[in-house]
Design a protein around this motif. Structure first.
Motif, PDB file in Angstrom:
ATOM      1  N   GLY A  37       0.752  -1.290   0.014  1.00 30.14           N
ATOM      2  CA  GLY A  37      -0.046   0.142   0.051  1.00 30.14           C
ATOM      3  C   GLY A  37       0.893   1.263   0.035  1.00 30.14           C
ATOM      4  N   HIS A  38       2.371   1.252  -0.200  1.00 26.54           N
ATOM      5  CA  HIS A  38       3.015   2.485  -0.221  1.00 26.54           C
ATOM      6  C   HIS A  38       3.150   3.141  -1.666  1.00 26.54           C
ATOM      7  CE1 HIS A  38       4.497   1.401   3.710  1.00 26.54           C
ATOM      8  NE2 HIS A  38       4.931   0.232   3.151  1.00 26.54           N
ATOM      9  N   LYS A  39       3.040   4.473  -1.336  1.00 28.34           N
ATOM     10  CA  LYS A  39       3.373   5.401  -2.635  1.00 28.34           C
ATOM     11  C   LYS A  39       4.949   5.480  -2.450  1.00 28.34           C
ATOM     12  CE  LYS A  39      -0.693   7.944  -2.571  1.00 28.34           C
ATOM     13  NZ  LYS A  39      -1.356   9.119  -2.683  1.00 28.34           N
ATOM     14  N   LEU A  40       5.502   5.840  -3.817  1.00 33.30           N
ATOM     15  CA  LEU A  40       7.166   5.778  -3.832  1.00 33.30           C
ATOM     16  C   LEU A  40       7.561   6.857  -4.378  1.00 33.30           C
ATOM     17  CD1 LEU A  40       7.396   1.948  -5.010  1.00 33.30           C
ATOM     18  CD2 LEU A  40       7.367   2.713  -2.400  1.00 33.30           C
ATOM     19  N   LEU A  41       8.830   7.220  -3.998  1.00 26.97           N
ATOM     20  CA  LEU A  41       9.840   8.283  -4.580  1.00 26.97           C
ATOM     21  C   LEU A  41      10.855   7.268  -5.184  1.00 26.97           C
ATOM     22  CD1 LEU A  41      10.859  11.064  -2.106  1.00 26.97           C
ATOM     23  CD2 LEU A  41       8.912  11.101  -4.194  1.00 26.97           C
ATOM     24  N   TRP A  42      11.384   7.577  -6.446  1.00 28.98           N
ATOM     25  CA  TRP A  42      12.308   6.894  -7.158  1.00 28.98           C
ATOM     26  C   TRP A  42      13.398   7.662  -7.694  1.00 28.98           C
ATOM     27  CZ3 TRP A  42      13.753   1.903  -8.426  1.00 28.98           C
ATOM     28  CH2 TRP A  42      14.822   1.605  -9.563  1.00 28.98           C
ATOM     29  N   ALA A  43      14.610   7.279  -7.450  1.00 32.24           N
ATOM     30  CA  ALA A  43      15.760   8.150  -7.619  1.00 32.24           C
ATOM     31  C   ALA A  43      16.871   7.006  -8.165  1.00 32.24           C
ATOM     32  CB  ALA A  43      16.113   9.235  -7.061  1.00 32.24           C
ATOM     33  N   ASP A  50       2.495   3.457  -7.545  1.00 30.40           N
ATOM     34  CA  ASP A  50       2.569   4.919  -7.877  1.00 30.40           C
ATOM     35  C   ASP A  50       3.801   5.513  -7.387  1.00 30.40           C
ATOM     36  OD1 ASP A  50       2.302   7.817  -7.036  1.00 30.40           O
ATOM     37  OD2 ASP A  50      -0.089   7.316  -6.371  1.00 30.40           O
ATOM     38  N   MET A  51       4.399   6.244  -8.344  1.00 31.95           N
ATOM     39  CA  MET A  51       5.821   6.415  -8.256  1.00 31.95           C
ATOM     40  C   MET A  51       6.146   7.893  -8.886  1.00 31.95           C
ATOM     41  SD  MET A  51       7.592   2.883  -9.486  1.00 31.95           S
ATOM     42  CE  MET A  51       9.391   3.295  -9.444  1.00 31.95           C
ATOM     43  N   ILE A  52       6.833   8.865  -8.075  1.00 25.34           N
ATOM     44  CA  ILE A  52       7.670   9.847  -8.662  1.00 25.34           C
ATOM     45  C   ILE A  52       8.996   9.806  -8.954  1.00 25.34           C
ATOM     46  CG2 ILE A  52       7.924  12.289  -8.150  1.00 25.34           C
ATOM     47  CD1 ILE A  52       5.820  12.377  -6.035  1.00 25.34           C
ATOM     48  N   LEU A  53       9.257   9.923 -10.078  1.00 25.46           N
ATOM     49  CA  LEU A  53      10.627   9.699 -10.565  1.00 25.46           C
ATOM     50  C   LEU A  53      11.639  10.902 -10.638  1.00 25.46           C
ATOM     51  CD1 LEU A  53       9.553   7.627 -13.647  1.00 25.46           C
ATOM     52  CD2 LEU A  53       9.801   6.817 -11.330  1.00 25.46           C
ATOM     53  N   TRP A  54      12.733  10.694  -9.981  1.00 27.70           N
ATOM     54  CA  TRP A  54      13.932  11.459 -10.508  1.00 27.70           C
ATOM     55  C   TRP A  54      14.160  11.461 -11.856  1.00 27.70           C
ATOM     56  CZ3 TRP A  54      16.202  14.800  -6.683  1.00 27.70           C
ATOM     57  CH2 TRP A  54      17.088  15.273  -6.933  1.00 27.70           C
ATOM     58  N   GLN A  55      14.916  12.355 -12.511  1.00 30.03           N
ATOM     59  CA  GLN A  55      15.201  12.359 -13.807  1.00 30.03           C
ATOM     60  C   GLN A  55      16.489  12.190 -14.406  1.00 30.03           C
ATOM     61  OE1 GLN A  55      12.578  12.585 -16.299  1.00 30.03           O
ATOM     62  NE2 GLN A  55      11.454  12.007 -14.705  1.00 30.03           N
ATOM     63  N   GLY A  56      17.368  11.294 -13.618  1.00 30.33           N
ATOM     64  CA  GLY A  56      18.716  11.094 -14.152  1.00 30.33           C
ATOM     65  C   GLY A  56      19.039   9.903 -15.413  1.00 30.33           C
ATOM     66  N   SER A  57      19.874   9.966 -15.739  1.00 25.32           N
ATOM     67  CA  SER A  57      20.008   8.825 -16.903  1.00 25.32           C
ATOM     68  C   SER A  57      21.348   8.260 -16.984  1.00 25.32           C
ATOM     69  CB  SER A  57      19.283   9.175 -18.138  1.00 25.32           C
ATOM     70  OG  SER A  57      20.274  10.266 -18.720  1.00 25.32           O
ATOM     71  N   CYS A  58      21.514   7.273 -17.550  1.00 27.30           N
ATOM     72  CA  CYS A  58      22.782   6.566 -17.860  1.00 27.30           C
ATOM     73  C   CYS A  58      23.506   7.024 -19.099  1.00 27.30           C
ATOM     74  CB  CYS A  58      22.885   4.914 -17.850  1.00 27.30           C
ATOM     75  SG  CYS A  58      24.307   4.200 -18.515  1.00 27.30           S
TER      76      CYS A  58
END
Ligand code: 13P
Ligand code: SF4
Length: 354
Positions: free
Chosen positions: A172-178, A194-202
């Motif tokens: 039941g958790h909502k997430l932050l992702w980075a 349900d995720m909010i995404l940081w916007q880095g990349s490889c």
């Protein structure tokens, strides 16, 4: 469910120039013999990533160390009794080894071996991101600094990210992702979390091109397409297998296809050829130098590792990883959560369902 919050795309990190070690047979043999003596004298074991040079991968295996993905590198270094861990890879891998083994000496051939994902996620900005969303559980990719791991609730690697996010979503958790937006986006698609995404990349994986890959696949219709999930969505959409470096190697070992098109760092071909001799391995297109490709299927930071630098570090000292004690202790909690989850899942104690 994709979150409605928007996070600005991080400026593209400029990779360093590609400088690969070139050795002739005599120098290679002399260096390997010298390193083996020094490792024995210093009770050292070598843990190398699949993207490092064939020489380092061979040396790791010849000396009882391991060559693996970042999850297994963490597990192996933790379980091994050697007093010195040599980590051939990039800085976050050395830091993870030190976080899990504070009593050991952890050294690297080159401490300047960074990662564009780690560089795109400064600890103070990540802390502000967390502070802005206190209702969310934070999950960070292993490709981050010790300070970012210390602020996160969970650390994951590509090999286990989807399982852990699915588990947290089911709780039941909502997430932050980075920090990797492509891996985060992929994990979100397969789990529905349900995720909010940081916007880095490889810089390596972002360079793979879907249209050129389609064309190459049409020329090799019997090839299986293997894609690391740090690649863009349009490239992942063409994959027969999406997975960590270990999972992609396993695909080459077990699938019946005569050919494989591989969308990840080409350092992995050394192990792939070893596990499946006679198979044809093709690099997924990156559009080549001069187009938008910044780092054409090989990580310039991984390439900083080499036998000459390793011999010098063992002979003269230096290049040791140090982490401030309170950061280390907090980062150990979020990494250990991942390792405990992996062990419980392997033992059948966690049921994720479909
Ligand atoms: P793996 O954990 O799949 O080895 O990935 C590490 C990495 O840095 C890929 O670019
Ligand atoms: Fe980082 Fe990409 Fe290099 Fe992996 S290949 S270490 S994600 S820059």
């Amino acid at each position: 469910m994709k979150s409605v919050f928007s996070v600005p795309v991080k400026p593209v990190i400029q990779p360093p120039p590609m400088v690969e070690e070139v050795l002739d047979d005599d120098e290679r043999a002399e260096l390997k013999a010298r390193i083996k003596r020094l490792m024995k004298a210093q009770d050292a074991v070598l843990v190398a990533h699949y993207y490092t040079s064939a020489d380092l991968q061979d040396l790791a295996e010849e000396t009882g160390g391991c060559v693996s993905d970042s999850l297994e590198m963490a597990r192996f270094g933790h379980a091994h009794p050697a007093k010195t861990l040599i980590v051939a890879g990039v800085k976050f891998m050395g830091e993870t080894a030190k976080i899990l083994n504070p009593e050991k000496r952890v050294i690297m051939p080159d401490l300047a071996a960074e990662c564009s994902l780690d560089l795109a996620c400064p600890a103070d900005e990540f802390a502000a991101f967390c502070d802005a969303h206190p209702d969310r559980v934070s999950v960070v990719y292993a490709n981050t600094s010790a300070a970012v791991k210390a602020r996160a609730d969970w650390v994951v690697t590509s090999g286990i990210a989807a399982k852990i996010v699915k588990y947290l979503h089911q709780q039941g958790h909502k997430l932050l992702w980075a920090p990797d937006r492509h891996l985060g986006d992929y994990v979100q698609r397969v789990t529905g979390a349900d995720m909010i995404l940081w916007q880095g990349s490889c810089v390596v994986h972002e360079a793979f091109k879907a249209e050129a890959l389609k064309k190459l696949h049409a020329e090799h219709p019997h090839a299986a397409v293997l894609v690391h999930p740090e690649s863009p969505e349009a490239v992942i959409a063409l994959a027969d297998v999406v997975g960590s470096t270990t999972q992609l190697i396993e695909a080459v070992r077990t699938l019946p296809n005569p050919e494989f098109i591989v969308a990840t760092d080409n350092g992995i071909f050394h192990k792939m050829h070893e596990v499946a001799p006679g198979r044809t391995l093709l690099e997924a297109p990156t559009a080549g130098i001069g187009a938008t490709c910044q780092s054409c299927a090989h990580c310039p930071w991984m390439a900083m590792n080499g036998l000459r630098k390793l011999a010098a570090v063992l002979e003269h000292g230096g290049n040791e990883i140090h982490i401030e004690a309170s950061i280390r202790a907090r980062a150990a909690v979020s990494i250990q959560r991942m390792l405990d989850f992996a062990a419980a899942e392997k033992a059948g104690k966690i049921q994720l369902g479909d």
